[in-house]
Design an enzyme around this catalytic site. Structure first.
Site, PDB file in Angstrom:
ATOM      1  CE  LYS A 137     -84.595 163.893-117.378  1.00 55.90           C
ATOM      2  NZ  LYS A 137     -85.276 162.970-116.446  1.00 55.90           N
TER       3      LYS A 137
HETATM    4  C1  LIG Z   1     -86.438 162.228-116.798  1.00 55.54           C
HETATM    5  C2  LIG Z   1     -86.801 161.003-116.042  1.00 55.54           C
HETATM    6  C3  LIG Z   1     -87.792 160.107-116.506  1.00 55.54           C
HETATM    7  C4  LIG Z   1     -88.626 160.368-117.745  1.00 55.54           C
HETATM    8  O1  LIG Z   1     -87.868 160.320-118.929  1.00 55.54           O
HETATM    9  P1  LIG Z   1     -88.458 160.950-120.280  1.00 55.54           P
HETATM   10  O2  LIG Z   1     -87.347 160.881-121.253  1.00 55.54           O
HETATM   11  O3  LIG Z   1     -88.836 162.360-119.936  1.00 55.54           O
HETATM   12  O4  LIG Z   1     -89.645 160.132-120.672  1.00 55.54           O
HETATM   13  C5  LIG Z   1     -88.029 158.947-115.775  1.00 55.54           C
HETATM   14  N1  LIG Z   1     -87.357 158.684-114.640  1.00 55.54           N
HETATM   15  C6  LIG Z   1     -86.403 159.518-114.164  1.00 55.54           C
HETATM   16  C7  LIG Z   1     -85.730 159.173-112.891  1.00 55.54           C
HETATM   17  C8  LIG Z   1     -86.080 160.698-114.843  1.00 55.54           C
HETATM   18  O5  LIG Z   1     -85.143 161.518-114.352  1.00 55.54           O
END
Ligand SMILES: *Cc1c(COP(=O)(O)O)cnc(C)c1O
Length: 478
Positions: free
Chosen positions: A120
């Protein structure tokens, strides 16, 4: 380039107009009217670019109302090897998103070397720089209000800390996050970050945020905004690393690759779908889910059936524990031929019955779209973490393990398959220990995190009290 809502009920707007907004006023999500196109020639000409330059090139296609030099400045200040340097020893951090080959046709794209050790940070850090820039031009301010069960909240706080014109109010469920997650968020000392531990569950915290957002007068008076996963600037920033991965993996302009993506709210893999629609040669987009298999079920049957909280399981890949996938509507909009009336009809049905089923033309388009899905269980994750360690001496986190499992099940012979690494193992020490018998290494600089002083205000999930807290801090900042 103009942006419209998937429900068709708001006037078209530009990139800088929509990025500070969450949902469109008609309840839909903003999407570009048409996806910008990247020719094979242009794609080849990008081979020599570094990541910040590539991000500038891609973002310029989406942000037509911003100067290219401004975009370049934002990308160059964001995508540096000082920000994305927290990964494994010996990694070439100058690549920002290094591609690591496990086998001849199987690679991992390292997206989790940013400050909160999860992917993120790739988009959120850029969002911080972008918001600060837009607010300074408008001489305006923004109070970001959110609820988190861990990852999103910390990524937002690390992206917004110290930024002018921005304050963050992040609600988290008191006593329900891991020690590492708490330490990460609560140890931030910047004056513009407020951690509120709510006495209750994540859903209680989320309900407070929703109630505050429904009070439109309060929202306007205090410039309340959000940075959740439906934010368009986040999606567009994620498109960049699909291009980077392809450029790193291939030598010829026509080679198609596959991506396997650990999925929750469908933001990460949606960016891959957009890259494909822009002309990136993508053969396959593999949706990896855990036991919360809403998306798996959809890609197997054409039926999208959301879950209630009693049927949303707590798993060892917690960031994928979702009951509905908030970005999914953008994909369905494309599948319905960008017809907002059909999207509205489907989401009305979803509201009434908790599910919808596509018609046969739409389902055929899904099958031709390159998407496929696979699901994993806790036992699968544990086995995959252990095997990847034993075979390749490469330690992966439980989410990335779901991605590798899905890749293993679905990948096509001879097609290079790239699994997106969505977090570093250090964030999930207990599961790693269960799999390999030892604790994951802690990245340099994070050893002392757990013993730093913490700053958090504990409150009841009381809407009026939390509003009062926010408005007094808003007045102080004014
Ligand atoms: C947010 C997240 C996801 C999922 O990503 P999306 O964009 O919501 O599909 C997967 N793995 C981790 C570690 C995350 O923080």
């Amino acid at each position: 380039m103009q942006y419209v809502s998937t429900r068709g009920g708001v006037p078209a707007a530009t990139y800088s107009e929509i990025v500070l907004q969450g949902l469109a006023k008609d309840g839909g999500l903003f999407v570009p009217k048409e996806y910008p196109q990247v020719s094979r020639e242009t794609l080849e000409s990008w081979r020599g670019l570094n990541y910040a330059q590539l991000a500038t090139a891609v973002t310029s296609l989406f942000a037509k109302d911003m100067n290219r030099s401004t975009i370049a400045h934002l990308c160059e200040s964001t995508y540096t090897s000082e920000v994305y340097c927290h990964g494994r020893e010996g990694t070439d951090f100058s690549k920002i998103v290094p591609l690591v080959w496990l086998e001849k046709d199987l690679a991992i794209l390292e997206l989790s070397n940013g400050p909160t050790l999860a992917f993120k940070d790739m988009a959120m850090q850029y969002l911080g720089a972008l918001f600060e820039y837009i607010l300074s031009r408008k001489e305006s301010r923004l109070n970001i209000l959110g609820a988190t069960s861990g990852d999103t909240g910390s990524a937002a706080e690390y992206a917004m800390r110290g930024r002018k014109g921005i304050q963050v109010f992040m609600l988290s469920p008191a006593g329900r996050m891991s020690a590492f997650q708490k330490a990460q968020m609560y140890s931030i000392e910047d004056k513009n970050i407020f951690n509120i531990a709510v006495r209750g569950s994540f859903d209680d915290a989320q309900d407070v945020v929703k109630a505050v957002s429904r009070d439109l007068d309060f929202k306007a008076e205090h410039h309340i905004g959000a940075v959740n996963s439906i934010n368009w600037a986040r999606i567009a920033a994620q498109v960049v690393y699909y291009f980077s991965a392809w450029l790193q993996a291939t030598e010829s302009p026509d080679e198609e690759v596959a991506f396997s993506v650990p999925s929750g709210n469908f933001g990460d893999i949606l960016a891959g779908w957009i890259a494909k629609n822009m002309g990136l040669p993508v053969k396959q987009l593999i949706v990896a889910t855990n036991e919360n298999d809403v998306l798996y079920e959809f890609f197997r049957s054409g039926r999208y059936r959301v879950r209630d909280s009693a049927h949303t399981f707590v798993t060892s890949s917690p960031s994928m524990d979702i009951s509905k996938a908030s970005n999914f509507e953008r994909y369905i909009y494309d599948i319905c031929g960008k017809n907002p009336n059909r999207v509205t009809e489907l989401w009305d049905e979803l509201g009434q019955k908790g599910e919808f089923l596509l018609d046969s033309d739409e389902w055929n388009r899904v099958k031709e779209s390159g998407f496929t899905a696979a699901r994993s269980t806790h036992a699968d994750r544990i086995r995959r973490i252990r095997e990847t360690w034993e075979k390749h001496q490469f330690l992966v986190d439980p989410h990335t393990a779901d991605g590798l499992n899905a890749a293993e099940q679905m990948r096509l012979p001879g097609v290079k398959t790239i699994c997106l690494e969505t977090a570093l193992p250090a964030k999930f020490a207990a599961t790693i220990k269960e799999a390999v018998g030892f604790e994951p290494p802690i990245p340099a600089g994070y050893e002392a995190l757990l013993s730093l002083p913490q700053r958090v205000t504990e409150m009841d999930p009381n809407v009026e009290e939390i509003k009062a807290f926010l408005s007094s801090r808003d007045r102080d900042a004014e």
